[in-house]
Design a protein around this motif. Structure first.
Motif, PDB file in Angstrom:
ATOM      1  N   PHE A 118       0.834  -1.205   0.000  1.00 51.98           N
ATOM      2  CA  PHE A 118       0.000   0.000   0.000  1.00 51.98           C
ATOM      3  C   PHE A 118       0.868   1.255   0.000  1.00 51.98           C
ATOM      4  N   ILE A 119       1.869   1.283   0.864  1.00 52.91           N
ATOM      5  CA  ILE A 119       2.749   2.444   0.977  1.00 52.91           C
ATOM      6  C   ILE A 119       3.591   2.610  -0.289  1.00 52.91           C
ATOM      7  N   ALA A 120       3.971   1.521  -0.911  1.00 55.47           N
ATOM      8  CA  ALA A 120       4.841   1.587  -2.086  1.00 55.47           C
ATOM      9  C   ALA A 120       4.100   2.021  -3.349  1.00 55.47           C
ATOM     10  N   ARG A 121       2.797   2.050  -3.316  1.00 60.67           N
ATOM     11  CA  ARG A 121       2.041   2.481  -4.493  1.00 60.67           C
ATOM     12  C   ARG A 121       2.390   3.918  -4.829  1.00 60.67           C
ATOM     13  N   GLY A 122       2.381   4.224  -6.096  1.00 60.11           N
ATOM     14  CA  GLY A 122       2.702   5.574  -6.541  1.00 60.11           C
ATOM     15  C   GLY A 122       1.718   6.604  -6.046  1.00 60.11           C
ATOM     16  N   ASN A 123       0.434   6.262  -5.970  1.00 56.93           N
ATOM     17  CA  ASN A 123      -0.568   7.233  -5.562  1.00 56.93           C
ATOM     18  C   ASN A 123      -0.352   7.724  -4.142  1.00 56.93           C
ATOM     19  N   VAL A 124       0.018   6.827  -3.256  1.00 55.61           N
ATOM     20  CA  VAL A 124       0.229   7.205  -1.864  1.00 55.61           C
ATOM     21  C   VAL A 124       1.433   8.129  -1.754  1.00 55.61           C
ATOM     22  N   MET A 125       2.482   7.813  -2.470  1.00 51.08           N
ATOM     23  CA  MET A 125       3.680   8.654  -2.440  1.00 51.08           C
ATOM     24  C   MET A 125       3.380  10.018  -3.061  1.00 51.08           C
ATOM     25  N   ASP A 126       2.643  10.038  -4.160  1.00 51.30           N
ATOM     26  CA  ASP A 126       2.261  11.309  -4.781  1.00 51.30           C
ATOM     27  C   ASP A 126       1.422  12.141  -3.820  1.00 51.30           C
ATOM     28  N   LEU A 127       0.510  11.497  -3.127  1.00 53.86           N
ATOM     29  CA  LEU A 127      -0.329  12.201  -2.158  1.00 53.86           C
ATOM     30  C   LEU A 127       0.516  12.779  -1.027  1.00 53.86           C
ATOM     31  N   ALA A 128       1.461  11.997  -0.524  1.00 58.02           N
ATOM     32  CA  ALA A 128       2.327  12.467   0.557  1.00 58.02           C
ATOM     33  C   ALA A 128       3.144  13.679   0.104  1.00 58.02           C
ATOM     34  N   VAL A 129       3.704  13.593  -1.088  1.00 55.54           N
ATOM     35  CA  VAL A 129       4.471  14.724  -1.612  1.00 55.54           C
ATOM     36  C   VAL A 129       3.560  15.932  -1.780  1.00 55.54           C
ATOM     37  N   GLY A 130       2.345  15.722  -2.286  1.00 52.24           N
ATOM     38  CA  GLY A 130       1.398  16.823  -2.465  1.00 52.24           C
ATOM     39  C   GLY A 130       1.042  17.498  -1.148  1.00 52.24           C
ATOM     40  N   VAL A 131       0.838  16.709  -0.108  1.00 45.51           N
ATOM     41  CA  VAL A 131       0.493  17.279   1.199  1.00 45.51           C
ATOM     42  C   VAL A 131       1.660  18.093   1.747  1.00 45.51           C
ATOM     43  N   ILE A 132       2.867  17.566   1.632  1.00 45.82           N
ATOM     44  CA  ILE A 132       4.045  18.277   2.139  1.00 45.82           C
ATOM     45  C   ILE A 132       4.265  19.568   1.356  1.00 45.82           C
ATOM     46  N   ILE A 133       4.207  19.493   0.042  1.00 46.71           N
ATOM     47  CA  ILE A 133       4.381  20.690  -0.785  1.00 46.71           C
ATOM     48  C   ILE A 133       3.240  21.668  -0.509  1.00 46.71           C
ATOM     49  N   GLY A 134       2.026  21.166  -0.343  1.00 43.45           N
ATOM     50  CA  GLY A 134       0.886  22.032  -0.041  1.00 43.45           C
ATOM     51  C   GLY A 134       1.058  22.778   1.268  1.00 43.45           C
ATOM     52  N   ALA A 135       1.579  22.104   2.287  1.00 42.38           N
ATOM     53  CA  ALA A 135       1.810  22.765   3.574  1.00 42.38           C
ATOM     54  C   ALA A 135       2.872  23.853   3.440  1.00 42.38           C
ATOM     55  N   ALA A 136       3.937  23.545   2.710  1.00 42.89           N
ATOM     56  CA  ALA A 136       4.984  24.551   2.505  1.00 42.89           C
ATOM     57  C   ALA A 136       4.444  25.717   1.692  1.00 42.89           C
ATOM     58  N   PHE A 137       3.663  25.429   0.682  1.00 43.63           N
ATOM     59  CA  PHE A 137       3.096  26.479  -0.165  1.00 43.63           C
ATOM     60  C   PHE A 137       2.120  27.333   0.637  1.00 43.63           C
ATOM     61  N   THR A 138       1.355  26.710   1.516  1.00 44.36           N
ATOM     62  CA  THR A 138       0.422  27.457   2.369  1.00 44.36           C
ATOM     63  C   THR A 138       1.169  28.451   3.245  1.00 44.36           C
ATOM     64  N   ALA A 139       2.309  28.030   3.775  1.00 43.76           N
ATOM     65  CA  ALA A 139       3.110  28.935   4.608  1.00 43.76           C
ATOM     66  C   ALA A 139       3.592  30.128   3.788  1.00 43.76           C
ATOM     67  N   ILE A 140       4.004  29.881   2.545  1.00 41.02           N
ATOM     68  CA  ILE A 140       4.468  30.969   1.680  1.00 41.02           C
ATOM     69  C   ILE A 140       3.329  31.928   1.367  1.00 41.02           C
ATOM     70  N   VAL A 141       2.175  31.387   0.994  1.00 39.94           N
ATOM     71  CA  VAL A 141       1.038  32.238   0.644  1.00 39.94           C
ATOM     72  C   VAL A 141       0.551  33.003   1.871  1.00 39.94           C
ATOM     73  N   LYS A 142       0.524  32.356   3.037  1.00 39.75           N
ATOM     74  CA  LYS A 142       0.101  33.045   4.260  1.00 39.75           C
ATOM     75  C   LYS A 142       1.047  34.194   4.575  1.00 39.75           C
ATOM     76  N   SER A 143       2.339  33.972   4.403  1.00 43.92           N
ATOM     77  CA  SER A 143       3.312  35.038   4.630  1.00 43.92           C
ATOM     78  C   SER A 143       3.094  36.173   3.639  1.00 43.92           C
ATOM     79  N   LEU A 144       2.825  35.842   2.390  1.00 44.03           N
ATOM     80  CA  LEU A 144       2.548  36.859   1.377  1.00 44.03           C
ATOM     81  C   LEU A 144       1.336  37.696   1.766  1.00 44.03           C
ATOM     82  N   VAL A 145       0.290  37.021   2.203  1.00 46.68           N
ATOM     83  CA  VAL A 145      -0.936  37.730   2.593  1.00 46.68           C
ATOM     84  C   VAL A 145      -0.697  38.585   3.839  1.00 46.68           C
ATOM     85  N   ASP A 146      -0.079  38.000   4.867  1.00 51.20           N
ATOM     86  CA  ASP A 146       0.112  38.711   6.129  1.00 51.20           C
ATOM     87  C   ASP A 146       1.095  39.879   6.009  1.00 51.20           C
TER      88      ASP A 146
END
Length: 127
Positions: free
Chosen positions: A8-36
């Motif tokens: 299950f963990i080795a499937r590409g979809n799970v890894m893509d999702l994990a990368v997306g969540v991590i990148i999304g969190a980092a991107f959220t911090a950047i956008v929040k800083s831009l807004v604030d």
């Protein structure tokens, strides 16, 4: 069960999702800083202080901080608009994927025969 978990963990979809969540969190911090740090002060120049957090009303012992809720809505709308502009800019920069213009290959002999058999079966069924 461990083997299934590893698969299950080795499937590409799970890894893509994990990368997306991590990148999304980092991107959220950047956008929040831009807004604030950039957009809210810019809006503050024209509208004055953009902080409704002091707006509250009380009912009995309960305190409702609706000003903080209004701030959250405003921040969400600003963040959504900034993300929209970023996605729009990225779509202009990135080349569009070209549709493959390759034609589908001609059917093989087996596929032709199977198609004829299916047609014959349909005709026999109708009779």
């Amino acid at each position: 069960m461990i083997k299934e978990f590893k698969e299950f963990i080795a499937r590409g979809n799970v890894m893509d999702l994990a990368v997306g969540v991590i990148i999304g969190a980092a991107f959220t911090a950047i956008v929040k800083s831009l807004v604030d740090n950039l957009i809210n002060p810019l809006i503050g120049i024209f509208l004055g202080q953009v902080d409704f957090s002091n707006l509250v009303f009380k009912v009995g012992n309960a305190t409702f901080k609706y000003g903080s809720f209004i701030n959250s809505i405003i921040n969400f709308l600003i963040i959504a608009f900034v993300v929209f502009l970023l996605v729009k800019a990225i779509n202009k920069i990135m080349p569009a994927k070209e549709e493959s213009s390759e034609e589908t290959p001609a059917p093989t002999k087996e596929e032709k025969y199977l198609s004829e058999i299916v047609d014959l079966l349909k005709q026999a069924k109708q009779k």
